[in-house]
Enzyme design. Structure first.
Site, PDB file in Angstrom:
ATOM      1  N   GLN A  61      80.909  82.173 101.380  1.00  0.00           N
ATOM      2  CA  GLN A  61      82.043  81.729 100.562  1.00  0.00           C
ATOM      3  C   GLN A  61      82.431  80.301 100.923  1.00  0.00           C
ATOM      4  O   GLN A  61      82.953  80.072 102.017  1.00  0.00           O
ATOM      5  CB  GLN A  61      83.218  82.677 100.819  1.00  0.00           C
ATOM      6  N   GLY A  62      82.197  79.361 100.026  1.00  0.00           N
ATOM      7  CA  GLY A  62      82.475  77.950 100.290  1.00  0.00           C
ATOM      8  C   GLY A  62      83.778  77.498  99.661  1.00  0.00           C
ATOM      9  O   GLY A  62      83.777  76.782  98.663  1.00  0.00           O
ATOM     10  N   TYR A  63      84.885  77.901 100.276  1.00  0.00           N
ATOM     11  CA  TYR A  63      86.207  77.483  99.782  1.00  0.00           C
ATOM     12  C   TYR A  63      86.812  76.416 100.700  1.00  0.00           C
ATOM     13  O   TYR A  63      87.043  75.301 100.292  1.00  0.00           O
ATOM     14  CB  TYR A  63      87.171  78.678  99.777  1.00  0.00           C
ATOM     15  N   SER A  64      87.077  76.821 101.974  1.00  0.00           N
ATOM     16  CA  SER A  64      87.867  75.968 102.866  1.00  0.00           C
ATOM     17  C   SER A  64      87.168  74.656 103.180  1.00  0.00           C
ATOM     18  O   SER A  64      85.938  74.599 103.283  1.00  0.00           O
ATOM     19  CB  SER A  64      88.138  76.691 104.190  1.00  0.00           C
ATOM     20  N   SER A  67      81.826  81.613 106.847  1.00  0.00           N
ATOM     21  CA  SER A  67      81.263  82.763 107.576  1.00  0.00           C
ATOM     22  C   SER A  67      79.837  83.028 107.116  1.00  0.00           C
ATOM     23  O   SER A  67      79.559  83.064 105.909  1.00  0.00           O
ATOM     24  CB  SER A  67      82.094  84.016 107.318  1.00  0.00           C
ATOM     25  N   GLU A 114      89.475  89.884  98.003  1.00  0.00           N
ATOM     26  CA  GLU A 114      89.287  89.778  99.457  1.00  0.00           C
ATOM     27  C   GLU A 114      90.489  90.356 100.204  1.00  0.00           C
ATOM     28  O   GLU A 114      90.357  90.987 101.239  1.00  0.00           O
ATOM     29  CB  GLU A 114      89.085  88.298  99.834  1.00  0.00           C
ATOM     30  N   GLU A 126     101.584  83.218 106.727  1.00  0.00           N
ATOM     31  CA  GLU A 126     102.673  82.425 106.139  1.00  0.00           C
ATOM     32  C   GLU A 126     102.449  82.245 104.634  1.00  0.00           C
ATOM     33  O   GLU A 126     103.388  82.281 103.843  1.00  0.00           O
ATOM     34  CB  GLU A 126     102.759  81.043 106.822  1.00  0.00           C
TER      35      GLU A 126
HETATM   36  C1  LIG Z   1      87.175  84.140 111.189  1.00  0.00           C
HETATM   37  C2  LIG Z   1      87.377  83.255 109.996  1.00  0.00           C
HETATM   38  C3  LIG Z   1      86.453  83.310 108.962  1.00  0.00           C
HETATM   39  C4  LIG Z   1      86.624  82.488 107.838  1.00  0.00           C
HETATM   40  N1  LIG Z   1      85.669  82.532 106.856  1.00  0.00           N
HETATM   41  C5  LIG Z   1      85.793  81.702 105.793  1.00  0.00           C
HETATM   42  C6  LIG Z   1      84.771  81.676 104.795  1.00  0.00           C
HETATM   43  O1  LIG Z   1      83.781  82.410 104.852  1.00  0.00           O
HETATM   44  N2  LIG Z   1      84.890  80.810 103.763  1.00  0.00           N
HETATM   45  C7  LIG Z   1      85.977  79.982 103.634  1.00  0.00           C
HETATM   46  O2  LIG Z   1      86.046  79.242 102.663  1.00  0.00           O
HETATM   47  N3  LIG Z   1      86.959  79.962 104.577  1.00  0.00           N
HETATM   48  C8  LIG Z   1      86.880  80.802 105.649  1.00  0.00           C
HETATM   49  N4  LIG Z   1      87.869  80.805 106.624  1.00  0.00           N
HETATM   50  C9  LIG Z   1      88.947  79.810 106.518  1.00  0.00           C
HETATM   51  C10 LIG Z   1      90.323  80.369 106.226  1.00  0.00           C
HETATM   52  O3  LIG Z   1      90.425  80.765 104.877  1.00  0.00           O
HETATM   53  C11 LIG Z   1      91.343  79.267 106.584  1.00  0.00           C
HETATM   54  O4  LIG Z   1      91.290  79.100 107.985  1.00  0.00           O
HETATM   55  C12 LIG Z   1      92.750  79.628 106.165  1.00  0.00           C
HETATM   56  O5  LIG Z   1      92.859  79.621 104.780  1.00  0.00           O
HETATM   57  C13 LIG Z   1      93.796  78.672 106.778  1.00  0.00           C
HETATM   58  O6  LIG Z   1      93.447  77.349 106.522  1.00  0.00           O
HETATM   59  P1  LIG Z   1      93.355  76.253 107.703  1.00  0.00           P
HETATM   60  O7  LIG Z   1      92.512  76.831 108.781  1.00  0.00           O
HETATM   61  O8  LIG Z   1      92.942  74.980 107.074  1.00  0.00           O
HETATM   62  O9  LIG Z   1      94.821  76.160 108.287  1.00  0.00           O
HETATM   63  P2  LIG Z   1      96.005  75.286 107.694  1.00  0.00           P
HETATM   64  O10 LIG Z   1      96.073  75.470 106.232  1.00  0.00           O
HETATM   65  O11 LIG Z   1      95.897  73.897 108.219  1.00  0.00           O
HETATM   66  O12 LIG Z   1      97.255  76.014 108.344  1.00  0.00           O
HETATM   67  C14 LIG Z   1      97.656  75.815 109.698  1.00  0.00           C
HETATM   68  C15 LIG Z   1      98.935  76.599 109.935  1.00  0.00           C
HETATM   69  O13 LIG Z   1      99.991  76.096 109.083  1.00  0.00           O
HETATM   70  C16 LIG Z   1     100.530  77.138 108.287  1.00  0.00           C
HETATM   71  N5  LIG Z   1     100.852  76.666 106.947  1.00  0.00           N
HETATM   72  C17 LIG Z   1     100.052  75.926 106.133  1.00  0.00           C
HETATM   73  N6  LIG Z   1     100.666  75.697 104.951  1.00  0.00           N
HETATM   74  C18 LIG Z   1     101.864  76.318 105.008  1.00  0.00           C
HETATM   75  C19 LIG Z   1     102.947  76.460 104.098  1.00  0.00           C
HETATM   76  N7  LIG Z   1     102.908  75.923 102.864  1.00  0.00           N
HETATM   77  N8  LIG Z   1     104.038  77.162 104.487  1.00  0.00           N
HETATM   78  C20 LIG Z   1     104.084  77.733 105.732  1.00  0.00           C
HETATM   79  N9  LIG Z   1     103.081  77.620 106.639  1.00  0.00           N
HETATM   80  C21 LIG Z   1     102.000  76.933 106.294  1.00  0.00           C
HETATM   81  C22 LIG Z   1      99.440  78.185 108.214  1.00  0.00           C
HETATM   82  O14 LIG Z   1      99.966  79.465 107.958  1.00  0.00           O
HETATM   83  C23 LIG Z   1      98.815  78.088 109.587  1.00  0.00           C
HETATM   84  O15 LIG Z   1      99.557  78.830 110.511  1.00  0.00           O
HETATM   85  C24 LIG Z   1      87.738  81.611 107.750  1.00  0.00           C
HETATM   86  C25 LIG Z   1      88.687  81.566 108.798  1.00  0.00           C
HETATM   87  C26 LIG Z   1      88.498  82.386 109.906  1.00  0.00           C
HETATM   88  C27 LIG Z   1      89.536  82.310 111.003  1.00  0.00           C
END
Ligand SMILES: Cc1cc2nc3c(=O)[nH]c(=O)nc-3n(C[C@H](O)[C@H](O)[C@H](O)COP(=O)(O)OP(=O)(O)OC[C@H]3O[C@@H](n4cnc5c(N)ncnc54)[C@H](O)[C@@H]3O)c2cc1C
Length: 381
Positions: A129-132, A164, A247, A365
């Site tokens: 899944q290529g989102y983040s 992942s 998901e 959050e």
């Molecule tokens: C084990 C694992 C597997 C993953 N696998 C995939 C995958 O296969 N494909 C993929 O695309 N992604 C994947 N992810 C990514 C995951 O979707 C992101 O880590 C997640 O969406 C959070 O984004 P970020 O890490 O950029 O954190 P950030 O968005 O930078 O957030 C950092 C912190 O700030 C808080 N925050 C951010 N915005 C707000 C707001 N508006 N209000 C309140 N709090 C806020 C968040 O809750 C968090 O605590 C994976 C992550 C993990 C840990």
């Protein structure tokens, strides 16, 4: 929830099949894989997963016309329960089977169904899944990866992160900006991109658990056919959100059965170590058991035939419920099984990996924000 005689028959069929087939070359795979242990015996688990597929035990919930069994939700739960009971190895094809497949069935064209669904079902092609991206996690609408049409191909440039299982995937569903100058959810497209090409580089990221389940993925003039867009070009945000709802909802059905297994094993560990006589531990174990009943009921009530796409707020409630529960279980596990316990490695891994539960699939959050706006009607923050 009650099981009908037909359900019980189905349960007996699953149980019998697993008993008869988790033998020979597959016998040693019991318990292999799972969160924080994805690297374990991948190739053998792939072979096992293909064996399941050949007997029609993959994509149970997909409609029969798409190669599934059209199994009811209850039957899927039964399958997962029996699968966990048999200690069968973690499946390697979950992203394709449970995230992309249902999305394609809902939003894809017939030619895409024909091309992509059979290899997912047969576990011949694995997906990621290529989102983040480094600048687009919670704020996914900030996706900056670009794609532009060049003749018969999309040409893709940008970086994804936390992807992942990208290191074993054949394909990636990529959220990319296809309309230059567009902002937020507008102008994004949902592209299906082959991983095995010179324009795609995968770099593993080492995690707290010491293993590398996720990766950075770089697209440098990577290509995919113009036809490999799900939904209309520019309408990818709608499709991407549907995958996220799946998901956070339906896809966790199998997972919560694994949770029950963990709780049972941890309870056995507490008995073994004598911790079960400690009133505070007993209290926490009882609470964990209650929490799991709540999750199970809410999950069954939430994920219907529409695969959780109907009401994103409910899927968010479920995500918050199970992720907190699992994280708490990880903490309890370390209280019960200290460093001297023979099972320490397993419980430490649970503790460490469960930290990720409140992050992936959308952090807590963000779920709170969705619940606040969609369920409570509060103004957007
Ligand atoms: C084990 C694992 C597997 C993953 N696998 C995939 C995958 O296969 N494909 C993929 O695309 N992604 C994947 N992810 C990514 C995951 O979707 C992101 O880590 C997640 O969406 C959070 O984004 P970020 O890490 O950029 O954190 P950030 O968005 O930078 O957030 C950092 C912190 O700030 C808080 N925050 C951010 N915005 C707000 C707001 N508006 N209000 C309140 N709090 C806020 C968040 O809750 C968090 O605590 C994976 C992550 C993990 C840990």
């Amino acid at each position: 929830m009650r099981f009908t005689p037909q359900d019980e028959e189905f349960r007996a069929e699953v149980r019998e099949w697993l008993t008869a087939n988790l033998t020979g070359e597959f016998a040693g795979l019991r318990g292999a894989g799972g969160p924080g242990r994805e690297h374990e015996r991948h190739d053998e688990r792939l072979a096992w997963n293909q064996h399941l597929a050949a007997a029609g035990w993959t994509c149970l919930g997909w409609p029969a016309e798409h190669g599934g069994r059209g199994a009811s939700l209850i039957q899927q739960v039964i399958f997962y329960e029996e699968y966990a009971r048999a200690d069968a190895p973690a499946r390697v094809s979950i992203v394709g089977e449970e995230l992309l497949g249902p999305t394609l069935i809902a939003f894809g064209r017939p030619d895409q169904h024909e091309r992509f669904l059979p290899p997912i079902r047969a576990v011949r092609e694995l997906w990621c899944q290529g989102y983040s991206e480094p600048g687009a996690g919670s704020d996914l609408a900030s996706v900056a990866t670009r794609a532009a049409l060049d003749g018969d191909d999309w040409v893709i440039n940008g970086q994804k992160i936390w992807t992942s299982l990208a290191h074993v995937a054949d394909w990636c569903f990529v959220l990319a900006r296809t309309e230059a100058g567009s902002r937020r959810g507008g102008g994004l497209s949902y592209l299906l991109v082959p991983m095995d090409q010179p324009g795609v580089t995968v770099r593993p990221i080492r995690q707290l658990t010491g293993t590398a389940e996720f990766n950075e993925v770089f697209f440098d003039d990577a290509r995919t056919a113009a036809a490999n867009v799900v939904g209309a070009p520019g309408d990818g945000w709608r499709v991407a959100k549907a995958t996220l709802a799946i998901e956070r909802g339906a896809a966790m059905l199998g997972q919560q059965v694994g949770f029950r297994r963990e709780l049972e094993d941890l309870t056995a560990e507490a008995r073994r170590t004598g911790a079960a006589r400690d009133p505070l531990i007993r209290d926490q174990l009882a609470r964990a058991w209650i929490g799991l009943q709540v999750i199970r009921c809410y999950a069954l009530d939430t994920v219907g035939p529409d695969e959780g796409t109907a009401d994103p707020a409910r899927a968010s409630v479920l995500k918050v419920l199970w992720s907190r529960w699992h994280r708490d279980l990880g903490e309890l596990a370390l209280t019960i099984a200290g460093p001297d316990s023979p099972g320490y490695d397993r419980w430490r891994r649970l503790f460490l990996f469960s930290r990720a539960d409140t992050i992936y699939g959308g952090s807590d959050e963000i779920q709170h924000d969705i619940i606040a706006t969609r369920a409570l009607g509060l103004p957007r923050s």
